[in-house]
Structures are given as C-alpha cells and as structure tokens.
Design a protein around this motif. Structure first.
Motif, PDB file in Angstrom:
ATOM      1  N   LEU A   1       0.825  -1.204   0.000  1.00  0.00           N
ATOM      2  CA  LEU A   1       0.000   0.000   0.000  1.00  0.00           C
ATOM      3  C   LEU A   1       0.863   1.260   0.000  1.00  0.00           C
ATOM      4  O   LEU A   1       0.579   2.234  -0.712  1.00  0.00           O
ATOM      5  CB  LEU A   1      -0.914   0.003   1.223  1.00  0.00           C
ATOM      6  N   ARG A   2       1.934   1.243   0.781  1.00  0.00           N
ATOM      7  CA  ARG A   2       2.809   2.417   0.852  1.00  0.00           C
ATOM      8  C   ARG A   2       3.535   2.647  -0.469  1.00  0.00           C
ATOM      9  O   ARG A   2       3.721   3.793  -0.892  1.00  0.00           O
ATOM     10  CB  ARG A   2       3.836   2.246   1.975  1.00  0.00           C
ATOM     11  N   GLN A   3       3.935   1.567  -1.139  1.00  0.00           N
ATOM     12  CA  GLN A   3       4.635   1.725  -2.411  1.00  0.00           C
ATOM     13  C   GLN A   3       3.700   2.258  -3.496  1.00  0.00           C
ATOM     14  O   GLN A   3       4.136   2.981  -4.392  1.00  0.00           O
ATOM     15  CB  GLN A   3       5.257   0.401  -2.828  1.00  0.00           C
ATOM     16  N   LYS A   4       2.414   1.914  -3.405  1.00  0.00           N
ATOM     17  CA  LYS A   4       1.442   2.422  -4.372  1.00  0.00           C
ATOM     18  C   LYS A   4       1.024   3.854  -4.049  1.00  0.00           C
ATOM     19  O   LYS A   4       0.584   4.587  -4.933  1.00  0.00           O
ATOM     20  CB  LYS A   4       0.199   1.528  -4.393  1.00  0.00           C
ATOM     21  N   ASN A   5       1.141   4.239  -2.781  1.00  0.00           N
ATOM     22  CA  ASN A   5       0.721   5.569  -2.340  1.00  0.00           C
ATOM     23  C   ASN A   5       1.832   6.208  -1.510  1.00  0.00           C
ATOM     24  O   ASN A   5       1.677   6.396  -0.292  1.00  0.00           O
ATOM     25  CB  ASN A   5      -0.567   5.472  -1.515  1.00  0.00           C
TER      26      ASN A   5
END
Length: 263
Positions: A227-231
C-alpha cells in the motif's frame, strides 16, 4: 434610574450571547480529535512448544579492516522478536501463504564489494535440516528496506511446519572474518473461515490490520508495504507503518524508505 438600567441590559445581552455560543460549541469540542493513524499493533502469538526458535534481529557488524562497516541503524530484520529473561532473543513470526515475503533494512549499498545471501531451511531444530532455497541478493543503490520473496517455483511452505531463514552479508572476500547476519523462524498457519471471509470483504487499507490482530506478521507487513509503495505520499499509511514497526520495537528503522524493485 434609566441611565443605570441601560448598561445592565447591555451586559445581560452580551452574557447571554456568549453563553449561547459556548453551548453551540460543546458538541464540537466533545468530539474526539481525529488521529492520523489507527495505531494498529501486532497481537504476537506465543512461541510454539518445543525448542525456542532463537535468532538475531540485528546484524551486529564486526569491527576491523575485514569486517562489515559499522552503521546506525544496523542490518535489521523487520520481524517480531522477544527478549527472554536469560538474555536469549527469539525471532519468530507467522504467515498464511505458501510463498511469503521477508523485509530487511540494509544499510550497505552496491558500491561495496559485499556478498549478500538469503537462505531458507526446513526443520530448524534438526541437525540435518534441508535447504529449500538459496538466493544471492544484490545490494541496493541506497540504504533502505528491501523485500525478498520466496519464488513460486520453489516448494511451498507446509501448514503447521516451521522453517528457519538467514539473511547474511559477508564483507570479507576471503571469508576470514565472520559475516553480519540476521535469522529467525517462520511458521505457516491457516486462518479461520470467518477471518478469511472478513479479509475478502475488507478494503486493502484495513486488511493489514486484521492480519496484525490475528498475529499474522508477514501478511500484515507485506500488505502495508505494498500500500505504501502504491501511495508513497499518503501520510496516514506512513503513520501506520511507523506504528506497526514501533509495536515490535523497531522504531529506529521505521522511517527508512522502502526501496523499489526489490525481488
């Protein structure tokens, strides 16, 4: 008489207005201030019966001309650990998938001639433990958190079976000096049908919290990392990452970047 009554009337009007304003603000002031993160923490399950898993969550680089360069933070496995009364550290976590992912904070970069390797073994308590996976790992461009995943073409982790993993950095080409390394034990478990259904109907941003509450560290961390890598600019997700790593006493690496392109 009238001259004295006029100021009194004015005072009463002002006082009534202020009181009405305060009463109108009470519902607003009574509401809890929204927090940036839910402060999700890992519900760490107890260590399985039998020999303690042991392990190392920190690398402990060796000093000297042939040893690994001393860094702060040190090489760190992003996994739960407990410090026992006899100074023994147990590094242990659960997964639900056949081919999980591990995350490591690596303080060294590709300009150093260090050899890095990830190894996974069966039967961690056996003297004849079988190696099921070995992979040379490239050092990153800059210090940060890297991901190492078990490929789908390797044997799947069996349910209710423990495996030992090692992440080793050998800083001496001649291998005369001890390497710096981290190690621990992973166990695959099954989730209840109710939890599986809950995960299927829950949005990804809340799914990792369910894993954490059920004591499933590897999927909790992997879900949140993805999730962090996408956002990457999402402050709430960053705060959740800080909270989750802080819940297992890894605050010192919680602000380190998750590097892209890791295996």
């Amino acid at each position: 008489m009238n001259s004295n009554a006029q100021p009194i009337k004015l005072f009463l009007v002002v006082a009534f207005s202020c009181t009405s304003l305060l009463l109108s603000l009470i519902p607003v002031l009574a509401k809890p201030i929204p927090t940036l993160a839910q402060a999700t923490t890992l519900n760490q399950p107890p260590i399985p019966p039998g020999p303690a898993p042991g392990g190392r969550v920190r690398g402990g680089a060796k000093r000297g001309p042939d040893g690994c360069k001393i860094t702060k933070p040190d090489l760190t496995a992003l996994v739960p650990f407990t410090q026992e009364a006899d100074s023994v550290v147990n590094v242990w976590g659960q997964t639900t998938v056949e081919h999980p992912s591990w995350f490591f904070y690596v303080p060294y970069t590709k300009d150093l001639p260090y050899a890095v390797e990830f190894v996974l073994q069966e039967d961690p308590d056996s003297k004849d433990s079988k190696e099921i996976y070995r992979k040379a790992i490239a050092l990153p461009d800059k210090p940060g958190v890297i991901r190492v995943s078990l490929p789908t073409n390797t044997p799947a982790l069996a349910v209710d079976k423990q495996y030992r993993w090692f992440f080793t950095i050998n800083c001496d080409k001649e291998k005369n000096s001890p390497p710096t390394y981290v190690e621990g034990v992973i166990k695959r478990v099954n989730l209840s049908e109710a939890t599986v259904k809950e995960l299927e109907t829950t949005e990804p941003r809340k799914r990792y919290a369910i894993y954490a509450q059920k004591g499933i560290w590897y999927e909790a961390l992997t879900t949140l990392a993805e999730l962090r890598q996408k956002n990457p600019q999402d402050a709430a997700l960053q705060a959740e990452w800080l909270n989750l790593l802080g819940s297992i006493h890894l605050d010192d690496v919680s602000a380190e970047p998750i590097l892209p392109g890791t295996p």
